[in-house]
Design a protein around this motif. Structure first.
Motif, mmCIF file in Angstrom:
data_model
loop_
_atom_site.group_PDB
_atom_site.id
_atom_site.type_symbol
_atom_site.label_atom_id
_atom_site.label_comp_id
_atom_site.label_asym_id
_atom_site.label_seq_id
_atom_site.Cartn_x
_atom_site.Cartn_y
_atom_site.Cartn_z
ATOM 1 N N ILE A 1 0.842 -1.197 0.000
ATOM 2 C CA ILE A 1 0.000 0.000 0.000
ATOM 3 C C ILE A 1 0.873 1.241 0.000
ATOM 4 O O ILE A 1 1.790 1.368 0.814
ATOM 5 N N VAL A 2 0.588 2.160 -0.906
ATOM 6 C CA VAL A 2 1.271 3.447 -0.963
ATOM 7 C C VAL A 2 0.418 4.465 -0.228
ATOM 8 O O VAL A 2 -0.747 4.675 -0.575
ATOM 9 N N ASN A 3 0.979 5.083 0.799
ATOM 10 C CA ASN A 3 0.242 6.069 1.584
ATOM 11 C C ASN A 3 0.253 7.409 0.855
ATOM 12 O O ASN A 3 1.227 8.154 0.906
ATOM 13 N N ALA A 4 -0.840 7.701 0.152
ATOM 14 C CA ALA A 4 -0.989 8.978 -0.546
ATOM 15 C C ALA A 4 -1.984 9.853 0.199
ATOM 16 O O ALA A 4 -2.804 10.552 -0.405
ATOM 17 N N GLY A 5 -1.914 9.812 1.534
ATOM 18 C CA GLY A 5 -2.747 10.661 2.362
ATOM 19 C C GLY A 5 -2.016 11.940 2.725
ATOM 20 O O GLY A 5 -0.851 11.896 3.115
ATOM 21 N N VAL A 6 -2.672 13.067 2.595
ATOM 22 C CA VAL A 6 -2.088 14.371 2.903
ATOM 23 C C VAL A 6 -3.010 15.101 3.871
ATOM 24 O O VAL A 6 -4.171 15.362 3.549
ATOM 25 N N SER A 7 -2.491 15.410 5.052
ATOM 26 C CA SER A 7 -3.306 16.096 6.059
ATOM 27 C C SER A 7 -3.825 17.426 5.527
ATOM 28 O O SER A 7 -3.087 18.189 4.908
ATOM 29 N N GLY A 8 -5.095 17.680 5.767
ATOM 30 C CA GLY A 8 -5.716 18.932 5.336
ATOM 31 C C GLY A 8 -6.196 18.940 3.908
ATOM 32 O O GLY A 8 -6.792 19.931 3.463
ATOM 33 N N ASP A 9 -5.964 17.842 3.182
ATOM 34 C CA ASP A 9 -6.326 17.827 1.769
ATOM 35 C C ASP A 9 -7.837 17.759 1.573
ATOM 36 O O ASP A 9 -8.551 17.063 2.303
ATOM 37 N N THR A 10 -8.317 18.496 0.588
ATOM 38 C CA THR A 10 -9.711 18.433 0.159
ATOM 39 C C THR A 10 -9.800 17.570 -1.092
ATOM 40 O O THR A 10 -8.787 17.091 -1.610
ATOM 41 N N THR A 11 -11.014 17.398 -1.589
ATOM 42 C CA THR A 11 -11.158 16.671 -2.858
ATOM 43 C C THR A 11 -10.456 17.404 -3.991
ATOM 44 O O THR A 11 -9.951 16.777 -4.921
ATOM 45 N N ALA A 12 -10.404 18.740 -3.910
ATOM 46 C CA ALA A 12 -9.684 19.509 -4.940
ATOM 47 C C ALA A 12 -8.204 19.181 -4.899
ATOM 48 O O ALA A 12 -7.550 19.034 -5.945
ATOM 49 N N GLY A 13 -7.643 19.061 -3.694
ATOM 50 C CA GLY A 13 -6.244 18.689 -3.570
ATOM 51 C C GLY A 13 -5.989 17.299 -4.110
ATOM 52 O O GLY A 13 -4.986 17.048 -4.781
ATOM 53 N N GLY A 14 -6.895 16.371 -3.816
ATOM 54 C CA GLY A 14 -6.753 15.017 -4.342
ATOM 55 C C GLY A 14 -6.792 14.986 -5.853
ATOM 56 O O GLY A 14 -6.008 14.275 -6.497
ATOM 57 N N LEU A 15 -7.689 15.783 -6.434
ATOM 58 C CA LEU A 15 -7.777 15.852 -7.885
ATOM 59 C C LEU A 15 -6.496 16.416 -8.490
ATOM 60 O O LEU A 15 -6.026 15.943 -9.525
ATOM 61 N N SER A 16 -5.905 17.398 -7.823
ATOM 62 C CA SER A 16 -4.704 18.047 -8.369
ATOM 63 C C SER A 16 -3.488 17.121 -8.374
ATOM 64 O O SER A 16 -2.549 17.344 -9.136
ATOM 65 N N ARG A 17 -3.498 16.088 -7.522
ATOM 66 C CA ARG A 17 -2.319 15.234 -7.437
ATOM 67 C C ARG A 17 -2.561 13.774 -7.808
ATOM 68 O O ARG A 17 -1.626 12.968 -7.779
ATOM 69 N N VAL A 18 -3.787 13.435 -8.190
ATOM 70 C CA VAL A 18 -4.058 12.038 -8.482
ATOM 71 C C VAL A 18 -3.226 11.526 -9.656
ATOM 72 O O VAL A 18 -2.735 10.388 -9.630
ATOM 73 N N ALA A 19 -3.031 12.342 -10.683
ATOM 74 C CA ALA A 19 -2.326 11.885 -11.877
ATOM 75 C C ALA A 19 -0.897 11.460 -11.564
ATOM 76 O O ALA A 19 -0.409 10.451 -12.084
ATOM 77 N N TRP A 20 -0.214 12.229 -10.696
ATOM 78 C CA TRP A 20 1.166 11.840 -10.392
ATOM 79 C C TRP A 20 1.269 10.926 -9.183
ATOM 80 O O TRP A 20 2.347 10.371 -8.895
ATOM 81 N N SER A 21 0.163 10.708 -8.479
ATOM 82 C CA SER A 21 0.157 9.722 -7.389
ATOM 83 C C SER A 21 0.069 8.299 -7.942
ATOM 84 O O SER A 21 0.490 7.342 -7.290
ATOM 85 N N LEU A 22 -0.501 8.174 -9.130
ATOM 86 C CA LEU A 22 -0.626 6.884 -9.788
ATOM 87 C C LEU A 22 0.546 6.684 -10.746
ATOM 88 O O LEU A 22 0.976 7.628 -11.404
ATOM 89 N N THR A 23 1.052 5.450 -10.825
ATOM 90 C CA THR A 23 2.150 5.137 -11.731
ATOM 91 C C THR A 23 1.770 3.931 -12.584
ATOM 92 O O THR A 23 0.689 3.349 -12.416
ATOM 93 N N GLU A 24 2.672 3.525 -13.452
ATOM 94 C CA GLU A 24 2.420 2.347 -14.269
ATOM 95 C C GLU A 24 2.336 1.087 -13.421
ATOM 96 O O GLU A 24 1.756 0.093 -13.835
ATOM 97 N N GLU A 25 2.930 1.144 -12.221
ATOM 98 C CA GLU A 25 2.908 -0.019 -11.332
ATOM 99 C C GLU A 25 1.636 -0.109 -10.501
ATOM 100 O O GLU A 25 1.381 -1.133 -9.865
ATOM 101 N N THR A 26 0.846 0.954 -10.474
ATOM 102 C CA THR A 26 -0.363 0.961 -9.648
ATOM 103 C C THR A 26 -1.396 -0.019 -10.199
ATOM 104 O O THR A 26 -1.685 -0.032 -11.394
ATOM 105 N N ASP A 27 -1.947 -0.835 -9.305
ATOM 106 C CA ASP A 27 -2.937 -1.835 -9.702
ATOM 107 C C ASP A 27 -4.352 -1.505 -9.227
ATOM 108 O O ASP A 27 -5.323 -2.027 -9.776
ATOM 109 N N ALA A 28 -4.467 -0.687 -8.187
ATOM 110 C CA ALA A 28 -5.788 -0.350 -7.645
ATOM 111 C C ALA A 28 -5.651 0.895 -6.775
ATOM 112 O O ALA A 28 -4.542 1.289 -6.397
ATOM 113 N N MET A 29 -6.798 1.495 -6.445
ATOM 114 C CA MET A 29 -6.765 2.716 -5.652
ATOM 115 C C MET A 29 -7.933 2.757 -4.669
ATOM 116 O O MET A 29 -9.042 2.360 -4.986
ATOM 117 N N ILE A 30 -7.634 3.253 -3.472
ATOM 118 C CA ILE A 30 -8.658 3.618 -2.498
ATOM 119 C C ILE A 30 -8.779 5.134 -2.521
ATOM 120 O O ILE A 30 -7.768 5.832 -2.483
#
Length: 228
Positions: free
Chosen positions: A74-103
């Motif tokens: 599991i890759v911890n892509a949790g950021v304190s204080g993040d909103t859904t807008a913050g998640g949207l802004s970083r989802v593309a680079w949080s995922l890689t070719e090795e990623t198989d699934a996401m929570i």
């Protein structure tokens, strides 16, 4: 003849050793290739705010999955204080070719700020659209809105998760704190005292254990969809 025979035997022995080594490396490579990568995109609830290292959601869930025999990291892509807008802004680079699934476990800070459900929906829609484009199975984790914003806000906010889960065919864990409530579904003062940190917002270690105990089987379903 003796010299030739000895050389040939030695060559065969070297070739056999090389083949054994190659097969061993191939087996190790295959084993590593089977390990799934699960990205947990979230806020402080995912990041593990206020808890010692190893007691947050991600390491606790990792240990639970290990105990179940799941081959996943599991890759911890949790950021304190993040909103859904913050998640949207970083989802593309949080995922890689090795990623198989996401929570996806976002929306708590949007609630605290009273952000419009329409905005929250659009942000989560963008995150799920990114996952769909990469053909990644997703577990969407919802939240229950407090009543202080009014019934319309509560209805519209909570509908976001069920609607988007159906639209994108994700797995859904309807409410992050579901297993911290009593049998009537209430977050009683006793439950808050037992399972929450003093801020009343973040779970303590016992609370995290209960969350993982209930959410874990759904995560296993997610890994099955990812090919695990």
């Amino acid at each position: 003849m003796l010299k030739s025979f000895t050389y040939g035997a030695a060559a065969r022995a070297i070739n056999a050793s090389a083949l054994t080594l190659f097969v061993s490396f191939a087996a190790v490579g295959a084993a590593r290739a089977e390990t799934l990568e699960l990205v947990a995109l979230g806020d402080s609830l995912t990041q593990g705010y206020g808890l010692p290292q190893g007691e947050g959601l991600v390491p606790t869930l990792q240990a639970w999955l290990d105990d179940q025999g799941a081959d996943v990291e599991i890759v911890n892509a949790g950021v304190s204080g993040d909103t859904t807008a913050g998640g949207l802004s970083r989802v593309a680079w949080s995922l890689t070719e090795e990623t198989d699934a996401m929570i996806v476990a976002l929306g708590g800070n949007d609630l605290l700020r009273g952000i419009s459900p329409d905005t929250v929906r659009a942000n989560l829609d963008g995150i799920l659209s990114e996952a769909e484009a990469r053909d990644l199975p997703v577990l969407l984790v919802g939240l229950i809105a407090p009543p202080n914003y009014g019934p319309d806000y509560k209805r519209d906010f909570e509908a976001i998760y069920t609607d988007l889960s159906q639209e994108y065919d994700t797995l859904l864990y309807p409410e992050f704190f579901a297993n911290l409530r009593d049998d009537e579904g209430n977050a009683s003062p006793d439950r808050i005292s037992a399972y929450m940190q003093p801020d009343g917002i973040h779970p303590n270690a016992d609370g995290v254990d209960r969350i993982v105990e209930d959410m874990g089987p759904v995560v296993l379903e997610l890994l099955e969809k990812a090919g695990g």
